[in-house]
Design an enzyme around this catalytic site. Structure first.
Site, PDB file in Angstrom:
ATOM      1  CB  SER A  53      -4.586  -5.406   4.888  1.00 22.54           C
ATOM      2  OG  SER A  53      -3.293  -5.078   5.360  1.00 22.54           O
ATOM      3  CD  GLU A 189      -6.177   0.791  -1.040  1.00 25.48           C
ATOM      4  OE1 GLU A 189      -6.146   1.248   0.127  1.00 25.48           O
ATOM      5  OE2 GLU A 189      -6.430  -0.410  -1.282  1.00 25.48           O
TER       6      GLU A 189
HETATM    7  O1  KIV Z   1      -4.463  -1.993   5.676  1.00 27.13           O
HETATM    8  C1  KIV Z   1      -3.621  -1.857   4.768  1.00 27.13           C
HETATM    9  O2  KIV Z   1      -2.830  -2.763   4.450  1.00 27.13           O
HETATM   10  C2  KIV Z   1      -3.594  -0.588   4.052  1.00 27.13           C
HETATM   11  C3  KIV Z   1      -2.796  -0.524   2.797  1.00 27.13           C
HETATM   12  C4  KIV Z   1      -3.584  -1.137   1.699  1.00 27.13           C
HETATM   13  C5  KIV Z   1      -2.368   0.853   2.505  1.00 27.13           C
HETATM   14  O3  KIV Z   1      -4.245   0.334   4.453  1.00 27.13           O
END
Ligand code: KIV
Length: 297
Positions: A53, A189
């Site tokens: 993310s 998720e």
């Molecule tokens: O990349 C991320 O922050 C994640 C979370 C949403 C679990 O994979």
């Protein structure tokens, strides 16, 4: 081992298992750099996920598929250097675990070069051979099922997963296959709470929910969503516990106003010279460069 956070050593994947075994829910937060990692650690989170993310919330990309190993390594190493207590989980970026050999090599870079304590990768039963190869190599590996953001190129807009009975059964089968292959935990998720709770009840390893209700062993959130750091509405499954964006803007506006009024920096932020420096500056000020540089007649 107890369900309490360790104090004098860095947490490991075994601490998440211990917390799950005594039914103590644990908190995992994403972080990407020294500031966010230090804040997360000071707040006592059990594990930090350096999630891909990062691509969206820190680097401004529209999706997580735009980030690769080099950028992820850079940030995972920064988070490891900046913390001492939480388990640091490195998110394997898109195409970095396309086959077993690539996955083992890249997981090795996160664990050896960057100092992460575990890696995470997206996908269900189809990823079991890769999870198995990582687990056999000694890499603690966390699966990620339900909404898998790296599927954006094939699936488009993110949607809740596992609403229909067949889809729910498939997700349970995915979780069981990952566990059997050697996954040490599974992120779930954006699935209905009842399904995440049912999956958690069937597994012997911890589940870590995001948008998956409170029946998981632990919870993970994306730090800007939790702190209200970015413009725009956070996802429905997130709850902003602060509005740091507004507070940061107000602080910067106050500073800018003082700069523009000539009152920053004040005495407290300035370094005062001593008498010798003041005399030397007075002597320098007495010199007239125009006269001293004039050609001699
Ligand atoms: O990349 C991320 O922050 C994640 C979370 C949403 C679990 O994979």
């Amino acid at each position: 081992m107890s369900g309490q956070p360790p104090t004098s050593r860095r947490a490991t994947i075994a601490d998440l298992q211990a917390a799950r075994d005594v039914k103590t829910p644990f908190a995992v937060l994403t972080a990407y750099d020294r500031a966010t990692a230090e804040i997360a650690e000071a707040a006592g989170v059990r594990a930090i996920l350096v999630g891909d993310s990062l691509a969206q919330v820190a680097l401004g990309h529209e999706s997580t598929v735009r980030i690769g190993m080099d950028e992820m390594l850079h940030h995972v190493a920064a988070v490891v250097r900046s913390t001492s207590a939480p388990l640091v989980v490195a998110d394997m970026p898109f195409l970095s675990y396309a086959d077993e050999a690539i996955a083992v090599a890249n997981a090795g870079r996160f664990l050896r070069e960057a100092g992460a304590g575990a890696v995470k990768m997206e996908g269900g039963a189809e990823m079991a051979p890769i999870v198995g190869a990582l687990a056999r190599s000694g890499a603690p590996v966390i699966g990620h099922i339900g909404l898998t953001p790296q599927s954006t190129l094939t699936e488009g807009r993110p949607r809740v997963k596992g609403r229909a009975p067949e889809a729910a059964a498939a997700l349970l089968a995915d979780a069981l296959a990952l566990e059997a292959a050697g996954a040490a935990a599974i992120v779930i998720e954006l699935v209905p709470a009842e399904l995440a709770a049912a999956i958690t009840a069937r597994l012997h390893i911890p589940t870590i929910g995001i948008g998956a209700g409170n029946g998981c062993s632990g919870q993970v959130q994306v730090i800007p969503d939790l702190l209200g750091l970015l413009a725009g509405r956070p996802p429905r499954h997130a709850r902003p516990f602060a509005n740091l964006r507004e507070r940061a803007i107000a602080a910067i506006e106050a500073w800018r106003a003082e700069v523009e009024a000539g009152s920053f920096p004040g005495a407290a932020e300035s370094i005062e010279g001593d008498e010798a420096l003041r005399s030397a500056l007075a002597a320098l000020a007495a010199i007239d460069p125009a006269r001293d540089n004039a050609p001699h007649s």
